[in-house]
Design a protein around this motif. Structure first.
Motif, PDB file in Angstrom:
ATOM      1  N   PRO A   4       0.828  -1.209   0.000  1.00 13.62           N
ATOM      2  CA  PRO A   4       0.000   0.000   0.000  1.00 13.62           C
ATOM      3  C   PRO A   4       0.864   1.261   0.000  1.00 13.62           C
ATOM      4  O   PRO A   4       1.980   1.267   0.524  1.00 13.62           O
ATOM      5  N   ILE A   5       0.330   2.300  -0.609  1.00 10.36           N
ATOM      6  CA  ILE A   5       0.998   3.599  -0.657  1.00 10.36           C
ATOM      7  C   ILE A   5       0.134   4.592   0.106  1.00 10.36           C
ATOM      8  O   ILE A   5      -1.052   4.754  -0.192  1.00 10.36           O
ATOM      9  N   ALA A   6       0.718   5.239   1.109  1.00  7.49           N
ATOM     10  CA  ALA A   6      -0.012   6.226   1.916  1.00  7.49           C
ATOM     11  C   ALA A   6       0.440   7.625   1.522  1.00  7.49           C
ATOM     12  O   ALA A   6       1.638   7.882   1.375  1.00  7.49           O
ATOM     13  N   PHE A   7      -0.540   8.500   1.304  1.00  5.69           N
ATOM     14  CA  PHE A   7      -0.196   9.894   0.997  1.00  5.69           C
ATOM     15  C   PHE A   7      -1.257  10.816   1.579  1.00  5.69           C
ATOM     16  O   PHE A   7      -2.443  10.640   1.377  1.00  5.69           O
ATOM     17  N   ASP A   8      -0.805  11.767   2.366  1.00 10.21           N
ATOM     18  CA  ASP A   8      -1.666  12.815   2.920  1.00 10.21           C
ATOM     19  C   ASP A   8      -2.977  12.280   3.495  1.00 10.21           C
ATOM     20  O   ASP A   8      -4.046  12.849   3.283  1.00 10.21           O
ATOM     21  N   GLY A   9      -2.896  11.162   4.207  1.00  7.74           N
ATOM     22  CA  GLY A   9      -4.075  10.597   4.843  1.00  7.74           C
ATOM     23  C   GLY A   9      -4.796   9.548   4.019  1.00  7.74           C
ATOM     24  O   GLY A   9      -5.613   8.790   4.555  1.00  7.74           O
ATOM     25  N   PHE A  10      -4.517   9.466   2.725  1.00 10.64           N
ATOM     26  CA  PHE A  10      -5.125   8.457   1.851  1.00 10.64           C
ATOM     27  C   PHE A  10      -4.262   7.198   1.847  1.00 10.64           C
ATOM     28  O   PHE A  10      -3.045   7.264   2.042  1.00 10.64           O
ATOM     29  N   VAL A  11      -4.888   6.047   1.591  1.00  8.37           N
ATOM     30  CA  VAL A  11      -4.157   4.794   1.456  1.00  8.37           C
ATOM     31  C   VAL A  11      -4.587   4.117   0.154  1.00  8.37           C
ATOM     32  O   VAL A  11      -5.754   3.760  -0.020  1.00  8.37           O
ATOM     33  N   LEU A  12      -3.621   3.938  -0.735  1.00  7.83           N
ATOM     34  CA  LEU A  12      -3.844   3.318  -2.033  1.00  7.83           C
ATOM     35  C   LEU A  12      -3.276   1.906  -1.978  1.00  7.83           C
ATOM     36  O   LEU A  12      -2.072   1.724  -1.770  1.00  7.83           O
ATOM     37  N   ASP A  13      -4.137   0.910  -2.150  1.00  3.27           N
ATOM     38  CA  ASP A  13      -3.731  -0.485  -1.992  1.00  3.27           C
ATOM     39  C   ASP A  13      -3.760  -1.193  -3.346  1.00  3.27           C
ATOM     40  O   ASP A  13      -4.834  -1.514  -3.862  1.00  3.27           O
ATOM     41  N   PRO A  14      -2.595  -1.465  -3.955  1.00  4.43           N
ATOM     42  CA  PRO A  14      -2.576  -2.099  -5.275  1.00  4.43           C
ATOM     43  C   PRO A  14      -3.061  -3.544  -5.253  1.00  4.43           C
ATOM     44  O   PRO A  14      -3.602  -4.029  -6.247  1.00  4.43           O
ATOM     45  N   ALA A  15      -2.869  -4.252  -4.140  1.00  2.00           N
ATOM     46  CA  ALA A  15      -3.307  -5.639  -4.061  1.00  2.00           C
ATOM     47  C   ALA A  15      -4.834  -5.732  -4.098  1.00  2.00           C
ATOM     48  O   ALA A  15      -5.403  -6.597  -4.771  1.00  2.00           O
ATOM     49  N   ARG A  16      -5.486  -4.821  -3.384  1.00  2.00           N
ATOM     50  CA  ARG A  16      -6.953  -4.816  -3.355  1.00  2.00           C
ATOM     51  C   ARG A  16      -7.550  -3.856  -4.373  1.00  2.00           C
ATOM     52  O   ARG A  16      -8.770  -3.797  -4.522  1.00  2.00           O
ATOM     53  N   ARG A  17      -6.677  -3.104  -5.034  1.00  2.00           N
ATOM     54  CA  ARG A  17      -7.112  -2.081  -5.991  1.00  2.00           C
ATOM     55  C   ARG A  17      -8.159  -1.170  -5.352  1.00  2.00           C
ATOM     56  O   ARG A  17      -9.254  -0.973  -5.876  1.00  2.00           O
ATOM     57  N   LEU A  51      -8.886   2.472  -2.680  1.00  2.00           N
ATOM     58  CA  LEU A  51      -8.428   3.741  -2.123  1.00  2.00           C
ATOM     59  C   LEU A  51      -9.277   4.063  -0.907  1.00  2.00           C
ATOM     60  O   LEU A  51     -10.508   4.065  -0.976  1.00  2.00           O
ATOM     61  N   ALA A  52      -8.612   4.320   0.225  1.00  2.00           N
ATOM     62  CA  ALA A  52      -9.309   4.734   1.442  1.00  2.00           C
ATOM     63  C   ALA A  52      -8.975   6.187   1.728  1.00  2.00           C
ATOM     64  O   ALA A  52      -7.829   6.615   1.566  1.00  2.00           O
ATOM     65  N   GLY A  53      -9.971   6.960   2.143  1.00  2.13           N
ATOM     66  CA  GLY A  53      -9.778   8.366   2.444  1.00  2.13           C
ATOM     67  C   GLY A  53      -9.242   8.571   3.847  1.00  2.13           C
ATOM     68  O   GLY A  53      -9.099   7.622   4.627  1.00  2.13           O
ATOM     69  N   PRO A  54      -8.944   9.811   4.205  1.00  5.22           N
ATOM     70  CA  PRO A  54      -8.433  10.122   5.545  1.00  5.22           C
ATOM     71  C   PRO A  54      -9.361   9.662   6.661  1.00  5.22           C
ATOM     72  O   PRO A  54      -8.909   9.412   7.776  1.00  5.22           O
ATOM     73  N   ASP A  55     -10.660   9.559   6.365  1.00  4.57           N
ATOM     74  CA  ASP A  55     -11.610   9.098   7.382  1.00  4.57           C
ATOM     75  C   ASP A  55     -11.743   7.575   7.405  1.00  4.57           C
ATOM     76  O   ASP A  55     -12.546   7.027   8.164  1.00  4.57           O
ATOM     77  N   GLY A  56     -10.963   6.893   6.556  1.00  4.62           N
ATOM     78  CA  GLY A  56     -10.987   5.434   6.528  1.00  4.62           C
ATOM     79  C   GLY A  56     -12.015   4.838   5.595  1.00  4.62           C
ATOM     80  O   GLY A  56     -12.033   3.620   5.379  1.00  4.62           O
ATOM     81  N   ARG A  57     -12.859   5.668   5.030  1.00  2.00           N
ATOM     82  CA  ARG A  57     -13.900   5.159   4.135  1.00  2.00           C
ATOM     83  C   ARG A  57     -13.346   4.870   2.751  1.00  2.00           C
ATOM     84  O   ARG A  57     -12.454   5.567   2.265  1.00  2.00           O
TER      85      ARG A  57
END
Length: 237
Positions: free
Chosen positions: A134-147, A149-155
């Motif tokens: 996973p790649i985390a940036f400015d509160g977001f988490v981009l997960d290539p394995a699961r394709r 994107l989670a926002g800063p609030d986790g949604r």
């Protein structure tokens, strides 16, 4: 391995029959719809990709595209006789992953279907084991394995195949200016035309999802005359 299931939405029975024969010969499972009236029910049947005509007689193809996107993130390839630039742009803006104008060559349709399915399944080879982290940036988490994107609030933030691939490309090339042609080469290889504006539209959609102010984007910046640059304050891989 189970074959991919493709839904053909077109009011022209000859087009549907031609596409069905071609795709079934390639091993795909096919369902058909002449107007997309029961599209939500059709999507529950395990559809892997939709080809969609914009000109569906009395029905509005763009409205069908919006309904598909509200119900699912299944890839959409618009195949239509509406070849005007504005129709192409609007089609991509509502969430289509690719756009083919009629008349078309069946080999082109096959190539684009394979390309979109390959990208949507995440089967493109990674350059290294770290590429799956996973790649985390400015509160977001981009997960290539699961394709995902989670926002800063986790949604979870829903992304189309094209949007996810573009954001992943930006994240892996943070603070590097990429021009549109280079982006298209990296994402699609030769499956695009010189007049393709899908990258610009996908950037616009991504900004709506991750920028606080789309009029003054902070994460995906336009570098005048050069392209786009992904500029997060903090990035962890």
């Amino acid at each position: 391995m189970q074959s991919h299931h493709i839904l053909i939405v077109d009011d022209d029975s000859q087009i549907r029959r031609m596409l069905r024969r071609c795709l079934e010969d390639e091993g795909y499972r096919i369902s058909e719809s002449s107007d997309g009236a029961n599209i939500e029910a059709a999507l529950r049947g395990g559809i892997d990709l939709v080809t969609l005509d914009l000109n569906l007689g009395p029905a509005d193809g763009l409205a069908v595209a919006r309904r598909i996107r509200q119900a699912s993130q299944v890839p959409i390839i618009i195949i239509t006789g509406k070849g005007d630039t504005i129709d192409r742009i609007v089609g991509l803006e509502v969430g289509a992953d690719d756009y083919i104008a009629k008349p078309f060559h069946l080999r082109e349709v096959l190539a684009r279907i394979r390309s979109v399915l390959r990208r949507s399944s995440g089967s493109a080879p990674a350059s290294s084991p770290a590429a799956a982290k996973p790649i985390a940036f400015d509160g977001f988490v981009l997960d290539p394995a699961r394709r995902s994107l989670a926002g800063p609030d986790g949604r979870a933030i829903p992304l189309t195949t094209g949007e996810f691939d573009l954001l992943m490309l930006f994240a892996r090339n943070a603070h590097v200016v990429l021009d549109r042609d280079r982006i298209m080469d990296l994402l699609k290889g030769n499956d695009w035309s010189p007049n393709d504006r899908s990258i610009d539209n996908q950037v616009a959609r991504l900004r709506k999802l991750i920028e606080t102010d789309t009029r003054q984007p902070r994460l995906i910046k336009t570098v005048r005359g050069a392209g786009y640059c992904f500029t997060p304050d903090r990035l962890e891989r």
